[in-house]
Design an enzyme around this catalytic site. Structure first.
Site, PDB file in Angstrom:
ATOM      1  N   HIS A  97      -0.751   7.833   2.944  1.00 62.05           N
ATOM      2  CA  HIS A  97       0.851   7.647   3.590  1.00 62.05           C
ATOM      3  C   HIS A  97       1.043   9.009   4.717  1.00 62.05           C
ATOM      4  O   HIS A  97       1.949   8.893   5.597  1.00 62.05           O
ATOM      5  CB  HIS A  97       1.815   8.109   2.448  1.00 62.05           C
ATOM      6  CG  HIS A  97       2.035   9.482   2.053  1.00 62.05           C
ATOM      7  ND1 HIS A  97       1.159   9.996   0.915  1.00 62.05           N
ATOM      8  CD2 HIS A  97       2.543  10.575   2.497  1.00 62.05           C
ATOM      9  CE1 HIS A  97       1.275  11.261   0.858  1.00 62.05           C
ATOM     10  NE2 HIS A  97       2.231  11.671   1.689  1.00 62.05           N
ATOM     11  N   ASP A 128      -3.589   6.062  -2.199  1.00 64.90           N
ATOM     12  CA  ASP A 128      -3.104   6.654  -1.489  1.00 64.90           C
ATOM     13  C   ASP A 128      -4.141   7.783  -0.673  1.00 64.90           C
ATOM     14  O   ASP A 128      -3.933   9.018  -0.573  1.00 64.90           O
ATOM     15  CB  ASP A 128      -2.009   7.716  -2.000  1.00 64.90           C
ATOM     16  CG  ASP A 128      -1.187   8.384  -0.874  1.00 64.90           C
ATOM     17  OD1 ASP A 128      -1.037   7.902   0.224  1.00 64.90           O
ATOM     18  OD2 ASP A 128      -0.201   9.242  -1.109  1.00 64.90           O
ATOM     19  N   SER A 206       0.440  17.191   2.189  1.00 60.35           N
ATOM     20  CA  SER A 206      -0.295  15.916   1.918  1.00 60.35           C
ATOM     21  C   SER A 206      -1.695  15.739   2.337  1.00 60.35           C
ATOM     22  O   SER A 206      -1.637  16.148   3.688  1.00 60.35           O
ATOM     23  CB  SER A 206       0.665  14.924   2.228  1.00 60.35           C
ATOM     24  OG  SER A 206       1.656  14.536   1.480  1.00 60.35           O
TER      25      SER A 206
END
Length: 527
Positions: A97, A128, A206
């Site tokens: 993402h 992911d 992230s």
């Protein structure tokens, strides 16, 4: 939604897990559950921050209601780190993402302001994860790589999470403890192991590594916004399976078995099935009619009691022992048990008899409404109407405002949402936008989101079939019928509809009549 991805929120954060289930990277035999060797691992001879990078992405999200357009560019930042892949490449690992739908990706090393162009070489939208390669191999060549542990972390282990969260420009290091390790649902209906930590994880983290005793035990990817200091890691065992899968340049994903079941806690149900107190499992409550491409179809029968997957017992809640002190959904174990014939061994009680069956498994379940992954929607424009393939992402967009109305009119977009394909290649084709302004549509209601059932009485199989039918028809008129209750029928002069297409495209500033995958087919009708 209580979970937050750790860059700017992505357009399509879907977390629904349906009854079919992907397997997972390891069973209790395949998962290393020995005492952690990391406790005696040698300390790193470099600062791990040197291996961590900041990622700048320019993202163009899809516009699901106007699939010929993309959203305006948005800037996003995340974290990644250098690794050595199983096939010997030196790449950057991050979350999907962070870079999904990115038109530009730049990498900035620790304590550097120089940015280097990079591109995605592999991505797992279900788990992911993504791998990036620098355009110039010599860039940041002096930066070290990080190694992964071979074990799961344990509760109360101390970890350090590295990244570039919001709140400053320098690299951040936060410390915390592992709260739990469990089997959980990921994005896009996948299930796998997930690690919860109480280290502060914020937007920008992230893709950053979580390190324990010099080795990476997980990758930061999600936070729970309904709680304080609750973050989640993709554990190293899941990451390593992704790396092994993607080593040949193509990520296939975990294998699935399709199984709809109910738990067996109820004593009345158990008595009717004739189960003894020591017989546990789950009951099949829906039978598949068959799997595309596999002539044997499903081996399950209605009211089968599934007691084991491979050698692993299934309890009355659908859980199995994944590893010592770790239980989770038994479907997690499907992937490592797939044999050379693409099937998974299971034990069932059928009509009072215990038998062994082998159930077909899939890398990608044959869903009627699939996910678009990192791609863009498929579409086709013909005259004043625009059509698209119905996907789960399209449904989620429609779900925000229109599903109650579509449900009232029994739209196939709602009634068939959880269905699998009846035949290979089956798709639902929807009207994706209101009529384009044109005299041809005078007197007709807006067909927005209607599912095209047939044209001139011929049922529509998929979007490509619709393109062929509209262009190859020799009828004077085209009659569109829809799957919704009481939907209007639309009749157009075929030649007028075809002739108006170019005018409508120009009037609305649309460059292409169709998505890229259909362009050769569409252009063949113009010759």
């Amino acid at each position: 939604m209580p979970f937050r991805f750790l860059t700017r929120a992505t357009l399509l954060a879907l977390t629904t897990l349906w009854a079919f289930g992907p397997g997972a990277p390891a069973s209790s035999q395949l998962l290393d559950t020995a005492e952690p060797e990391s406790a005696e691992a040698a300390p790193l001879d470099f600062d791990p921050r040197q291996a961590v990078v900041r990622i700048y992405s320019t993202i163009r999200y899809p516009q699901l209601y106007e699939p010929w357009n993309k959203t305006s560019p948005s800037e996003s930042t995340g974290t990644g780190f250098f690794i050595n892949t199983p096939d010997g490449q030196r790449l950057i690992l991050t979350n999907n993402h962070v870079v999904g739908w990115a038109s530009q990706i730049y990498i900035e090393g620790y304590q550097s302001t120089e940015r280097h162009r990079a591109r995605v070489v592999a991505a797992a939208t279900d788990f992911d994860l993504a791998l990036l390669k620098l355009d110039k191999p010599e860039a940041l060549a002096d930066r070290p790589t990080l190694d992964f542990t071979n074990e799961l972390p344990r509760s109360r282990d101390n970890v350090a999470v590295y990244g570039y969260p919001t709140g400053g420009n320098e690299q951040s290091v936060t410390k915390g403890i592992v709260s739990r390790v469990e089997v959980a649902s990921y994005d896009e209906s996948a299930i796998g192991l997930r690690v919860q930590v109480d280290a502060a994880i914020n937007p920008g983290n992230s893709g950053g590594p979580a390190i324990l005793d010099g080795r990476v035990v997980g990758v930061a990817f999600q936070a729970n916004t309904d709680a304080e200091n609750v973050g989640y890691l993709i554990p190293a065992v899941e990451v390593q399976r992704f790396l092994e899968d993607a080593a040949d340049g193509s990520y296939e994903g975990k294998r699935y078995i399709t199984l709809d079941f109910q738990v067996l806690d109820n004593p009345g149900l158990r008595d009717q099935l004739g189960l003894t107190s020591d017989q546990t499992g789950v009951m099949v409550n829906r039978v598949e009619t068959g799997h595309p491409g596999l002539p044997t179809g499903s081996q399950f029968r209605f009211r089968d009691v599934v007691t084991h997957i491979g050698p692993y017992a299934i309890d009355n809640r659908g859980q199995s022992e994944i590893a010592p002190e770790l239980r989770g959904a038994f479907l997690y174990l499907a992937d490592p048990l797939v044999d050379d014939h693409g099937t998974v061994p299971l034990t069932v009680i059928r009509d009072g008899q215990t038998i062994e069956i082998r159930e077909p498994a899939f890398n990608d379940p044959p869903l009627l409404l699939p996910h678009i992954g990192n791609g863009y929607p498929r579409y086709y424009i013909f005259g004043p109407m625009a059509f698209t393939q119905a996907t789960r992402d399209f449904y989620e967009y429609v779900n925000r405002d229109y599903v109650p109305v579509l449900g009232l009119f029994r739209s196939p977009l709602v009634t068939r949402f959880i269905d699998r394909q009846v035949f290979p290649g089956e798709e639902l084709v929807c009207v994706t936008a209101p009529f384009f302004p044109h005299p041809l549509v005078r007197g007709y209601d807006n067909p927005l989101f209607n599912v095209v059932e047939a044209v001139n009485g011929e049922p529509i199989k998929n979007l490509e079939h619709l393109v062929r039918l509209l262009n190859e028809s020799e009828d004077e008129f085209l009659e569109f019928t829809f799957g919704e209750f009481s939907a209007e029928q639309f009749v157009f002069n075929r030649q007028d509809m075809k002739d108006s297409t170019e005018e409508i495209l120009n009037d609305n500033g649309i460059r292409y009549q169709s998505s890229k995958d259909l362009r050769d087919l569409v252009e063949s009708y113009e010759e």
